[in-house]
Design an enzyme around this catalytic site. Sequence first.
Site, PDB file in Angstrom:
ATOM      1  N   CYS A  88       0.848  -1.185   0.000  1.00  0.00           N
ATOM      2  CA  CYS A  88       0.000   0.000   0.000  1.00  0.00           C
ATOM      3  C   CYS A  88       0.887   1.239   0.000  1.00  0.00           C
ATOM      4  CB  CYS A  88      -0.891  -0.021   1.239  1.00  0.00           C
ATOM      5  SG  CYS A  88      -2.004   1.382   1.381  1.00  0.00           S
ATOM      6  N   HIS A 130      -8.814  -3.683  -2.764  1.00  0.00           N
ATOM      7  CA  HIS A 130      -7.935  -2.911  -1.885  1.00  0.00           C
ATOM      8  C   HIS A 130      -8.369  -1.447  -1.838  1.00  0.00           C
ATOM      9  CE1 HIS A 130      -3.780  -1.974  -0.259  1.00  0.00           C
ATOM     10  NE2 HIS A 130      -4.168  -0.770  -0.684  1.00  0.00           N
ATOM     11  N   GLU A 131      -8.607  -0.855  -3.006  1.00  0.00           N
ATOM     12  CA  GLU A 131      -8.979   0.559  -3.053  1.00  0.00           C
ATOM     13  C   GLU A 131     -10.382   0.793  -2.492  1.00  0.00           C
ATOM     14  OE1 GLU A 131      -6.568   2.496  -3.401  1.00  0.00           O
ATOM     15  OE2 GLU A 131      -5.234   0.977  -4.234  1.00  0.00           O
ATOM     16  N   HIS A 134     -10.164   1.035   1.148  1.00  0.00           N
ATOM     17  CA  HIS A 134      -9.758   2.377   1.592  1.00  0.00           C
ATOM     18  C   HIS A 134     -10.972   3.300   1.721  1.00  0.00           C
ATOM     19  CE1 HIS A 134      -5.452   2.522   2.003  1.00  0.00           C
ATOM     20  NE2 HIS A 134      -5.250   1.975   0.821  1.00  0.00           N
TER      21      HIS A 134
END
Length: 181
Positions: A88, A130-131, A134
């Site tokens: 990351c 993953h994004e 976030h």
Amino acid sequence: MAVKPIRLFGDPVLRTPAEPVKDFDKELRTLVKDLSDTMLEAPGVGLAAPQLGVGLRVFTYYVDEQLGHLVNPSLQLTEEQEEGDEGCLSLPGLVFPAKRALGVVAKGFNMYGEPVVLEGTHLLARCVQHETDHLDGVIFIDRLDPEQRKAAMKAIREAEWFADDAPVVKDSPHPTFGKAL
């Protein structure tokens, strides 16, 4: 080029769920450009708005020479999973094995408010998950098994970029049993 500073682990904005984008305006287009420029300069394969300190549900990606972005994503995940190394830009230099769904169908919008469907497997699927995490205030180390999470926290505390404040790690609120997040 509008390269912005990337927020690092420990910054509260990374733990704050982002708000849905409501205005598809010039400011959003500027944000997407800033995200893309910063991600490519870093270099990275994805970058979410909270990583630039902006609490909106938008991210960019650059996978297999395909540059794109997604606004207000919703995900459908495959039941099949794979484990792979994940890092990351908000945790520079750290990589740990994380389980993710092998495939994803992501629905959302582009920066002009037009509907977009993004389908992918392997790295693209990992990047999109993953994004999107976030955008929900989740960092990939939250998804590690307890032993790996302990190793990650030790590596974070020893990292040159890390501040002296103790980080907060929470369990991901999202099960990934092949259902939409």
